[in-house]
Design a protein around this motif. Structure first.
Motif, PDB file in Angstrom:
ATOM      1  N   ASN B  72      31.365  30.396  26.752  1.00 39.85           N
ATOM      2  CA  ASN B  72      32.161  31.085  25.733  1.00 39.85           C
ATOM      3  C   ASN B  72      32.530  32.512  26.109  1.00 39.85           C
ATOM      4  O   ASN B  72      33.352  33.124  25.447  1.00 39.85           O
ATOM      5  CB  ASN B  72      31.432  31.045  24.387  1.00 39.85           C
ATOM      6  N   ASN B  73      31.932  33.019  27.166  1.00 41.04           N
ATOM      7  CA  ASN B  73      32.301  34.364  27.630  1.00 41.04           C
ATOM      8  C   ASN B  73      33.323  34.344  28.757  1.00 41.04           C
ATOM      9  O   ASN B  73      33.821  35.392  29.169  1.00 41.04           O
ATOM     10  CB  ASN B  73      31.059  35.113  28.116  1.00 41.04           C
ATOM     11  N   LEU B  74      33.603  33.145  29.297  1.00 44.12           N
ATOM     12  CA  LEU B  74      34.469  33.054  30.484  1.00 44.12           C
ATOM     13  C   LEU B  74      35.849  33.648  30.247  1.00 44.12           C
ATOM     14  O   LEU B  74      36.380  34.394  31.076  1.00 44.12           O
ATOM     15  CB  LEU B  74      34.576  31.580  30.937  1.00 44.12           C
ATOM     16  N   GLU B  75      36.440  33.355  29.057  1.00 43.65           N
ATOM     17  CA  GLU B  75      37.787  33.846  28.772  1.00 43.65           C
ATOM     18  C   GLU B  75      37.850  35.369  28.906  1.00 43.65           C
ATOM     19  O   GLU B  75      38.719  35.913  29.589  1.00 43.65           O
ATOM     20  CB  GLU B  75      38.210  33.411  27.365  1.00 43.65           C
ATOM     21  N   THR B  76      36.908  36.055  28.217  1.00 46.49           N
ATOM     22  CA  THR B  76      36.869  37.523  28.259  1.00 46.49           C
ATOM     23  C   THR B  76      36.687  38.033  29.692  1.00 46.49           C
ATOM     24  O   THR B  76      37.340  38.987  30.118  1.00 46.49           O
ATOM     25  CB  THR B  76      35.679  38.036  27.404  1.00 46.49           C
ATOM     26  N   GLU B  77      35.807  37.376  30.428  1.00 48.07           N
ATOM     27  CA  GLU B  77      35.527  37.808  31.805  1.00 48.07           C
ATOM     28  C   GLU B  77      36.756  37.641  32.709  1.00 48.07           C
ATOM     29  O   GLU B  77      37.019  38.468  33.579  1.00 48.07           O
ATOM     30  CB  GLU B  77      34.346  37.013  32.376  1.00 48.07           C
ATOM     31  N   LEU B  78      37.487  36.546  32.484  1.00 45.51           N
ATOM     32  CA  LEU B  78      38.689  36.313  33.299  1.00 45.51           C
ATOM     33  C   LEU B  78      39.736  37.389  33.038  1.00 45.51           C
ATOM     34  O   LEU B  78      40.371  37.903  33.961  1.00 45.51           O
ATOM     35  CB  LEU B  78      39.287  34.924  32.991  1.00 45.51           C
ATOM     36  N   ILE B  79      39.896  37.757  31.746  1.00 47.88           N
ATOM     37  CA  ILE B  79      40.870  38.794  31.401  1.00 47.88           C
ATOM     38  C   ILE B  79      40.488  40.122  32.048  1.00 47.88           C
ATOM     39  O   ILE B  79      41.331  40.839  32.591  1.00 47.88           O
ATOM     40  CB  ILE B  79      40.992  38.920  29.861  1.00 47.88           C
ATOM     41  N   LYS B  80      39.186  40.393  32.050  1.00 44.35           N
ATOM     42  CA  LYS B  80      38.688  41.617  32.688  1.00 44.35           C
ATOM     43  C   LYS B  80      38.997  41.607  34.186  1.00 44.35           C
ATOM     44  O   LYS B  80      39.479  42.607  34.741  1.00 44.35           O
ATOM     45  CB  LYS B  80      37.168  41.712  32.466  1.00 44.35           C
ATOM     46  N   ALA B  81      38.716  40.482  34.830  1.00 47.21           N
ATOM     47  CA  ALA B  81      38.949  40.379  36.282  1.00 47.21           C
ATOM     48  C   ALA B  81      40.441  40.480  36.615  1.00 47.21           C
ATOM     49  O   ALA B  81      40.827  41.057  37.636  1.00 47.21           O
ATOM     50  CB  ALA B  81      38.369  39.071  36.817  1.00 47.21           C
ATOM     51  N   ASN B  82      41.273  39.909  35.740  1.00 51.96           N
ATOM     52  CA  ASN B  82      42.724  40.016  35.952  1.00 51.96           C
ATOM     53  C   ASN B  82      43.161  41.478  36.050  1.00 51.96           C
ATOM     54  O   ASN B  82      44.058  41.820  36.813  1.00 51.96           O
ATOM     55  CB  ASN B  82      43.495  39.369  34.784  1.00 51.96           C
ATOM     56  N   LYS B  83      42.494  42.323  35.218  1.00 48.35           N
ATOM     57  CA  LYS B  83      42.912  43.738  35.140  1.00 48.35           C
ATOM     58  C   LYS B  83      42.232  44.611  36.179  1.00 48.35           C
ATOM     59  O   LYS B  83      42.662  45.743  36.424  1.00 48.35           O
ATOM     60  CB  LYS B  83      42.580  44.285  33.746  1.00 48.35           C
ATOM     61  N   ASP B  84      41.163  44.096  36.783  1.00 49.30           N
ATOM     62  CA  ASP B  84      40.354  44.901  37.701  1.00 49.30           C
ATOM     63  C   ASP B  84      41.043  45.022  39.069  1.00 49.30           C
ATOM     64  O   ASP B  84      41.191  44.040  39.796  1.00 49.30           O
ATOM     65  CB  ASP B  84      38.974  44.223  37.857  1.00 49.30           C
ATOM     66  N   ASP B  85      41.464  46.249  39.423  1.00 46.90           N
ATOM     67  CA  ASP B  85      42.192  46.438  40.676  1.00 46.90           C
ATOM     68  C   ASP B  85      41.356  46.148  41.916  1.00 46.90           C
ATOM     69  O   ASP B  85      41.900  45.939  43.010  1.00 46.90           O
ATOM     70  CB  ASP B  85      42.736  47.872  40.763  1.00 46.90           C
ATOM     71  N   ASP B  86      40.052  46.136  41.759  1.00 53.31           N
ATOM     72  CA  ASP B  86      39.185  45.842  42.902  1.00 53.31           C
ATOM     73  C   ASP B  86      39.109  44.350  43.210  1.00 53.31           C
ATOM     74  O   ASP B  86      38.582  43.958  44.250  1.00 53.31           O
ATOM     75  CB  ASP B  86      37.751  46.355  42.637  1.00 53.31           C
ATOM     76  N   VAL B  87      39.577  43.534  42.270  1.00 55.31           N
ATOM     77  CA  VAL B  87      39.523  42.078  42.468  1.00 55.31           C
ATOM     78  C   VAL B  87      40.881  41.577  42.961  1.00 55.31           C
ATOM     79  O   VAL B  87      41.892  41.757  42.290  1.00 55.31           O
ATOM     80  CB  VAL B  87      39.138  41.369  41.149  1.00 55.31           C
ATOM     81  N   ASN B  88      40.878  40.955  44.143  1.00 55.34           N
ATOM     82  CA  ASN B  88      42.133  40.447  44.692  1.00 55.34           C
ATOM     83  C   ASN B  88      42.364  38.963  44.411  1.00 55.34           C
ATOM     84  O   ASN B  88      43.500  38.514  44.335  1.00 55.34           O
ATOM     85  CB  ASN B  88      42.181  40.679  46.203  1.00 55.34           C
ATOM     86  N   GLY B  89      41.260  38.243  44.305  1.00 52.69           N
ATOM     87  CA  GLY B  89      41.397  36.807  44.069  1.00 52.69           C
ATOM     88  C   GLY B  89      40.361  36.319  43.081  1.00 52.69           C
ATOM     89  O   GLY B  89      39.236  36.835  43.049  1.00 52.69           O
ATOM     90  N   ILE B  90      40.752  35.337  42.268  1.00 55.94           N
ATOM     91  CA  ILE B  90      39.850  34.797  41.244  1.00 55.94           C
ATOM     92  C   ILE B  90      39.830  33.279  41.358  1.00 55.94           C
ATOM     93  O   ILE B  90      40.873  32.642  41.521  1.00 55.94           O
ATOM     94  CB  ILE B  90      40.353  35.168  39.824  1.00 55.94           C
ATOM     95  N   MET B  91      38.624  32.703  41.273  1.00 53.74           N
ATOM     96  CA  MET B  91      38.540  31.246  41.138  1.00 53.74           C
ATOM     97  C   MET B  91      37.441  30.868  40.163  1.00 53.74           C
ATOM     98  O   MET B  91      36.493  31.639  39.954  1.00 53.74           O
ATOM     99  CB  MET B  91      38.302  30.571  42.493  1.00 53.74           C
TER     100      MET B  91
END
Lengths: 327, 327
Positions: B72-91
């Motif tokens: 149930n926290n995955l959605e929030t975490e994904l949105i955070k990672a989308n905005k995080d400039d240090d993250v280049n790729g997400i899976m």
């Protein structure tokens, strides 16, 4: 007709790397090799072919001499050329008598100077999948007849040979139809491709034969089976084939385009046009003629004859490389 | 059993050039790219896969961070990672909920960071044979889903793609059977190979479909037809195919070896073994699993995402090269 999905590939394009290889090879020798062509008929086409050989030889760094003789003097002249140390390669523009005597004359050419690879020894090696002249040393590669070898080189160029497969099996899984079963080209070609792993359907006016090393290539060399029955007609077999090769020496013969599955590799080695233009809308790769490749391969054979002689005389050692199949 | 005529090719062999390409690519950047993997299930296999991704990332010069979260926290975490400039790729290691909510979560990953190429935009481009993100400039190549793209790269490595044919048509004349029609791999893979010129038979538990651009590739993109009738059974189609690809996620499923024509290219992308050992005596080339290629391609996608971003920001210009199809 919209732009076809496939491509037409000209012999001149395919010949280029072999012309370069041969030119480079000649420069490494400390003499200029000499090819002698014997013309003993009145055929203007043979004369044209002779002129074309001359031009190619000279442009690639070889000496060429055309000797025109009467039919009845050809035997004596061939024996003379066999003995002449200045002559490295010999070819005859057949037909001369147009009967079995031509085969006698052909076999008279010394195997050491037989650039066309027509000697019985070379055919025997081809049919038996024997690739060297000097087993078990395997330093001297056997010579292959020019046109069948040119076809192998064309199929390599077109990536029909798959280099990821083991040497000797690189046509595994491929089905090839050959319309021509002459002793000079069609039959040795069928054997050569089957020895390299293909399933070959060999078509002549009488029947269809299959050449394979067995479905799983468990045989060391090809075997031949006459195909009989309704499922083995040209109409049923042709659309299954990955490659269709024709060599019918008749202007009126046309291979039926509708039997060629879209994407098939199509090659004509006859001097006559065995396909209508419709073939371009069906073939994946279409090679309308192969003469320029054959002549480059002829000169490549000449260099191989010279190398084999140098190896026998201990002047050089043979390369063990097995990069190019059947060559 | 005597030595088989064909070869087994391991994914590690095929992955090598891509691992090298990717390692070289990272070194050309002035920062170390970071991939973040989200694990929100208890599946030990997913954990293992995550560890394996981590290991590969690090050995090839990438940063990797595994984030374990509650479903149930995955959605929030994904949105955070989308905005995080240090993250280049997400899976994300799916399944999470195991229902349609997973697709919502998947689409939530920003296309700019979607290394797996699962975003609707990328699938849409794949299905429509659109190869760039920015027509008509065509500087930014579209991202392809990892597993289908890995399969293309494998088929290129195995020379099933014929480089002599025009770019975009290099599977012309090839018949490919795919047992799997999942939305993640089987269906996009069938479309991709058909768009490159193949005739694809797509098999699932319900029926067999044909994907082609028309016999003569006259269509710009593939169309799909349901195959019905006695001639379109697996038993009749499989032996006609040049390539057989399976992805059935079941240890008990085995593709019937006797339907594989000798010399066929055989690839299994399921983690289960979809073939018995008998396949080695029939396949021309057999690739028993593809995981290592997929993960190299995942990192190749990551570099492509970074390049596309740099192009958008005017930092570099895109290469026009079209050497490798579909990539």
């Amino acid at each position: 007709m919209s732009k076809p999905a496939g491509r037409t590939i000209l012999a001149s394009t395919i010949a280029k790397p072999f012309q370069e290889e041969v030119t480079k090879g000649v420069k490494l020798l400390n003499f200029v090799p000499k090819l002698v062509g014997f013309l003993a008929n009145e055929d203007p086409a043979a004369k044209m072919y002779a002129n074309w050989t001359a031009k190619t030889c000279e442009s690639l760094g070889f000496k060429y001499e055309l000797i025109e003789v009467g039919k009845n003097n050809l035997e004596t002249e061939l024996i003379k050329a066999n003995k002449d140390d200045d002559v490295n390669g010999i070819m005859v523009y057949f037909p001369v008598f147009g009967d079995n005597q031509d085969q006698y004359l052909q076999q008279l050419i010394s195997p050491e100077k037989d650039v066309e690879g027509l000697n019985f020894l070379y055919y025997h090696n081809l049919y038996h999948n024997v690739r060297f002249l000097d087993p078990p040393h395997n330093q001297q590669k056997s010579i292959l007849p020019c046109t069948p070898l040119a076809m192998v080189k064309i199929l390599e160029y077109l990536s029909v040979y798959n280099n990821i497969l083991h040497y000797g099996n690189r046509l595994y899984g491929k089905k090839v139809l050959i319309v021509n079963r002459s002793e000079i080209v069609g039959r040795p070609l069928a054997a050569l491709l089957a020895n390299d792993g293909a399933t070959v359907y060999s078509v002549d006016i009488h029947n269809i034969q299959q050449f394979t090393r067995g479905d799983d290539l468990s045989e060391q060399r090809h075997k031949v089976v006459d195909l009989k029955g309704d499922e083995y007609t040209l109409e049923k077999l042709a659309p299954q084939c990955d490659v269709i090769i024709t060599g019918v020496p008749s202007e009126s013969y046309k291979f039926p385009s509708e039997l060629v599955r879209h994407g098939t590799v199509v090659i004509n080695f006859a001097s006559a046009k065995n396909f209508t233009d419709e073939i371009k809308s069906r073939a994946g790769l279409y090679v309308p003629s192969i003469g320029k490749v054959t002549i480059a391969i002829l000169l490549r054979n000449l260099l191989r004859l010279i190398h084999n002689k140098q190896i026998r005389q201990g002047e050089i050692t043979g390369e063990e490389e097995q990069e190019t199949p059947s060559s």
